[in-house]
Scaffold this motif. Structure first.
Motif, PDB file in Angstrom:
ATOM      1  N   LEU A   1       2.917  -4.725 -11.873  1.00 16.68           N
ATOM      2  CA  LEU A   1       4.064  -4.366 -12.820  1.00 16.68           C
ATOM      3  C   LEU A   1       5.069  -5.690 -12.677  1.00 16.68           C
TER       4      LEU A   1
ATOM      5  N   LYS B   1       4.052  -0.930   2.892  1.00 16.10           N
ATOM      6  CA  LYS B   1       3.357  -1.365   1.573  1.00 16.10           C
ATOM      7  C   LYS B   1       4.580  -1.998   0.695  1.00 16.10           C
ATOM      8  N   PRO B   2       5.898  -1.377   0.639  1.00 17.96           N
ATOM      9  CA  PRO B   2       6.667  -2.179  -0.273  1.00 17.96           C
ATOM     10  C   PRO B   2       6.824  -3.591   0.332  1.00 17.96           C
TER      11      PRO B   2
ATOM     12  N   THR C   1       1.577   5.364  -2.920  1.00 15.86           N
ATOM     13  CA  THR C   1       0.495   5.240  -3.969  1.00 15.86           C
ATOM     14  C   THR C   1       0.998   3.957  -5.078  1.00 15.86           C
ATOM     15  N   ARG C   2       2.185   3.948  -4.988  1.00 11.36           N
ATOM     16  CA  ARG C   2       2.709   3.437  -6.199  1.00 11.36           C
ATOM     17  C   ARG C   2       2.467   1.814  -5.822  1.00 11.36           C
ATOM     18  N   ALA C   3       2.587   1.454  -4.443  1.00 19.58           N
ATOM     19  CA  ALA C   3       2.809   0.096  -3.862  1.00 19.58           C
ATOM     20  C   ALA C   3       1.728  -0.673  -4.615  1.00 19.58           C
TER      21      ALA C   3
ATOM     22  N   LEU D   1       0.266  -0.877  -7.253  1.00 20.28           N
ATOM     23  CA  LEU D   1       0.562  -1.244  -8.469  1.00 20.28           C
ATOM     24  C   LEU D   1       1.612  -2.209  -8.748  1.00 20.28           C
ATOM     25  N   MET D   2       2.661  -2.416  -7.801  1.00 21.57           N
ATOM     26  CA  MET D   2       3.885  -2.973  -7.802  1.00 21.57           C
ATOM     27  C   MET D   2       3.602  -4.627  -8.364  1.00 21.57           C
TER      28      MET D   2
ATOM     29  N   ALA E   1       4.410   8.811  -2.338  1.00 21.31           N
ATOM     30  CA  ALA E   1       4.520   8.442  -3.746  1.00 21.31           C
ATOM     31  C   ALA E   1       4.485   6.838  -3.529  1.00 21.31           C
ATOM     32  N   TRP E   2       5.715   6.203  -2.661  1.00 18.30           N
ATOM     33  CA  TRP E   2       5.732   4.842  -2.706  1.00 18.30           C
ATOM     34  C   TRP E   2       4.306   4.357  -2.198  1.00 18.30           C
TER      35      TRP E   2
ATOM     36  N   MET F   1      14.564  -0.598  -4.308  1.00 17.09           N
ATOM     37  CA  MET F   1      13.523  -0.209  -3.524  1.00 17.09           C
ATOM     38  C   MET F   1      13.763   0.010  -1.903  1.00 17.09           C
TER      39      MET F   1
END
Lengths: 324, 449
Positions: A42, B7-8, A34-36, A38-39, A31-32, B1
């Motif tokens: 955002l 990725k993060p 796929t979200r990353a 977009l961060m 999930a992260w 987070m």
């Protein structure tokens, strides 16, 4: 955009809970993942839209006049009560409402007529369409200047020149030369805005017209429906959504319009709308707190009205559907 | 987070980048501490644009001081200056302020008193500065807080050729009554020609300026010395009525939307026989391309009870108190408001473009006299006779001729101008306009009582 309240929850297909996956970490990870991407967007969005608004909210709670810097202090909701008690602000609310309603409605009506004309095929349609769209592409402040000086000016404006010329044809020596902006200030502002926004409405409605199911119309014709009936019972219901969209977007933009009022009348003669009033509070009165409070109130008002309007139209729409 | 993958982390980098970008934007032009460059914030008038063109080639070449200009429209400039100066952020060393702001900013302790520099700087020639200019840029403490860059007063411009044709004579020092009679006579001398053009556009710097100068000379005032609002006094009412009636009966069409620019346009197009406005208008009317060049006569601002009634306005250089480069900033100020700079403009750009209206020597310069032959003398006299501390028939609580020198005036003046503009448009009577205006003024006056 708020969805209409769901009429009934869909019946649950199965009451079985899905089995929890063996490793609970993996879906979270995925999930992260796929979200990353977009961060950044955002975060950027929050930084450029929400932070300024938060700053405005904070500012609106302070008594802050930029020319009395030592006097800056927290006042709670004083600014709000000042603003709400201010006759000028109340007048500008009415002005804004009238201005927006008139401009949106007239633009939609003219835009619909133009769209219907452009929906037919004729020689040079592309050129006509481009020419009709042109007003929308002009920089708002330039358009306002054009209206003020080139068209409305009582001394050398095109309108009075036209009256002169027409009178000359008939042989009248001293025709009436109205002072357009002085005699009808709000109408003058509205006309320039209608001229600017009609193409926008026309484009949306034209898109709607061109997505009509033609076989239905064909069928209606075979059943002996006339043009008016086809328009009334097929085209208009189909255009309903596009009309709503045009009205909503148009309202949002025209409520915020500043250029026309600022340029054509300088907010005089009862044409000051809310954005202009905020501008004056900020730049002329240097009252940052009061200006921010007015801004916050306008945002709240807009949200309430937009939500309410959307509710109303969508409920009307669902009624329409359930009746047919 | 929770950081569980690369990725993060990447998102985190993006945030950091966005943050640093924002920081870079907000920090642009932060206070320069090296003494070899200064930051100047100025209004975007043509004279300032000329200055910008000439600075690098002349000032920087001579002194080695680099000047970073920020140029903005009037309203935005006022706002930015008050923001930067009120925090004493020191981002700008020098800014253009007008004689309206000078005393207000000085009182707020935002400005660097310039007297010590003026005394030391022989080349500056402080004696050459016209007295009303110097007075209007000093604070209550008598210190000087700005040096004028260019200045203006107001006077009456009229079409000599039309007056001659009609057999009318303009008195050397007209009264307002004479002007009103002349306006009635000369109206319609040519097709579509108004008797007089007067501003009616709302704004404290538009309609209020000429109107207040009429109020002054007819014995009225915004506030008496005890801060009692006097907008509904007989004198103020009489003056406003006179102004509104004159512009409604013999003024230009569309008066409620006519400001300085529109009147200039009307005068140039031959749509008005007279124009009472800023002396700066003469420069535009006498331009090489102007169709009315050489056809205009100039006389002092019309009067009623006072000896003179011209206003006073100037854009001036002021130094921020927190400036870290005071010496370099002064060098720039001294150069920009000096005699040499005027000559430089005359040679490089043209004598008509000289930032005039501040030094006596400008008006003795034969080159300038030639360029401004029809109006230099009247302009000089108008500025010389203006007295910002005593512009009317009674004592004033704050300085200013065509404005009241208090922070609240921009707002008050603008709101009152909306009412009077509506009276000019015939949407309400002068009495009801002034009745509403009086209430607004009372609120402001109470704060000072």
């Amino acid at each position: 955009m708020s969805a209409p309240p769901a009429a009934a929850a869909p019946p649950a297909a199965s009451a079985q809970d899905p089995q929890p996956p063996p490793a609970a970490k993996r879906p979270a990870l995925r999930a992260w993942a796929t979200r990353a991407p977009l961060m950044p967007a955002l975060v950027f969005l929050i930084v450029v839209t929400q932070l300024p608004f938060a700053a405005t909210l904070v500012t609106s709670l302070f008594d802050w006049n930029s020319l009395h810097p030592d006097d800056r202090h927290f006042t709670g909701f004083d600014n709000y009560s000042t603003v709400l008690a201010d006759a000028e602000v109340r007048e500008s609310v009415v002005t804004t409402a009238v201005l927006t309603a008139v401009v949106v409605l007239v633009s939609i009506v003219i835009g619909l007529l133009l769209a219907l004309l452009l929906d037919r095929s004729f020689k040079g349609r592309g050129i006509v369409r481009t020419m009709l769209i042109a007003p929308f592409l002009i920089v708002p402040v330039a358009a306002a200047l054009l209206w003020k000086h080139v068209l409305y000016n009582p001394e050398y404006g095109l309108f009075n020149g036209l009256l002169n010329w027409l009178a000359g044809l008939v042989g009248i020596d001293d025709p009436v030369q109205p002072e357009w902006v002085t005699d009808m200030p709000l109408l003058a502002v509205q006309m320039s805005l209608i001229w600017q926004w009609t193409p926008f409405m026309m484009l949306i409605l034209l898109a709607g017209l061109q997505s009509r199911p033609l076989d239905l119309i064909e069928a209606a014709r075979l059943d002996g429906a006339g043009n008016w009936q086809i328009f009334r019972y097929l085209t208009l219901p189909h255009l309903r959504r596009y009309l709503e969209l045009g009205a909503l977007l148009g309202s949002i933009y025209i409520v915020q319009n500043f250029d026309a009022v600022f340029t054509i009348t300088k907010g005089g003669l009862g044409t000051a709308n809310l954005p202009y009033t905020i501008y004056e509070t900020f730049y002329n009165a240097h009252e940052y707190g009061e200006a921010s409070a007015t801004g916050v109130l306008v945002v709240i008002g807009s949200i309430v009205i937009a939500t309410f309007a959307l509710r109303v139209v969508s409920s009307l729409f669902s009624e329409e559907v359930s009746r047919s | 987070m929770r950081s569980q993958s690369r990725k993060p982390a990447r998102a985190f980098v993006a945030v950091a980048v966005a943050g640093s970008l924002l920081a870079a934007c907000s920090g642009a032009g932060g206070g320069s501490s090296d003494d070899k460059s200064i930051n100047v914030l100025m209004v975007n008038n043509p004279q300032m644009a000329d200055l910008q063109k000439l600075t690098a080639k002349h000032f920087t070449k001579k002194t080695g001081i680099k000047v970073n200009f920020t140029v903005l429209p009037e309203n935005e400039v006022r706002d930015k200056i008050s923001q930067d100066f009120s925090n004493q952020a020191g981002q700008y060393d020098v800014a253009t302020i007008s004689n309206y702001e000078a005393p207000i900013y000085a009182k707020n302790d935002w400005l660097h008193a310039l007297d010590p520099y003026i005394e030391k700087d022989k080349k500056f020639e402080a004696k050459d500065i016209l007295t009303p200019m110097q007075v209007s840029l000093s604070g209550e403490d008598g210190k000087t807080y700005g040096t004028p860059f260019y200045g203006e007063s107001s006077f009456l411009m009229y079409r000599k050729d039309i007056f001659a044709e009609q057999g009318l004579k303009m008195p050397a020092k007209p009264t307002w009554q004479e002007v009103a009679d002349l306006a009635a006579e000369v109206e319609g001398a040519q097709k579509g020609m108004a008797g007089i053009c007067l501003r009616g556009l709302p704004g404290w710097g538009e309609l209020i300026a000429p109107l207040t100068s009429v109020v002054n000379t007819m014995g009225g005032t915004w506030f008496d010395e005890n801060w009692e609002a006097k907008l509904d006094s007989p004198e103020f009412t009489k003056a406003t009525k006179f102004y509104v009636d004159l512009v409604r009966e013999h003024g230009e069409a569309g008066a409620a939307q006519s400001g300085y620019a529109e009147c200039l346009n009307n005068m140039t197009q031959g749509k008005a026989a007279m124009w009472y406005d800023a002396t700066a208008g003469a420069g535009s009317l006498e331009e090489t391309k102007s169709p009315v060049k050489g056809k205009i006569g100039y006389v002092p601002a019309p009067v009623d009870k006072t000896k003179s009634s011209g206003w006073l306005y100037t854009w001036a250089w002021a130094m921020q108190k927190a400036s870290g480069n005071a010496d370099s900033a002064w060098k720039f100020i001294s150069w920009a408001s000096g005699k040499e700079y005027e000559e430089l403009v005359g040679k490089e750009i043209g004598w008509a473009n000289v930032p005039a209206g501040k030094r006596a020597s400008t008006y003795e310069n034969p080159e300038y006299q030639k360029a401004a032959k029809s109006f230099y003398k009247v302009t000089h006299d108008a500025i010389d006779q203006a007295d910002p501390r005593n512009p009317g028939v009674q004592k004033r609580p704050a300085p200013g001729i065509q404005f009241v020198g208090i922070p609240e005036f921009t707002d008050l003046g603008t709101k009152v101008s909306q009412e009077i503009s509506a009276a000019i448009a015939g949407r309400q009577s002068v009495e009801s306009a002034l009745e509403k205006s009086q209430k607004l003024a009372e609120k402001v006056g109470e704060e000072y009582q």
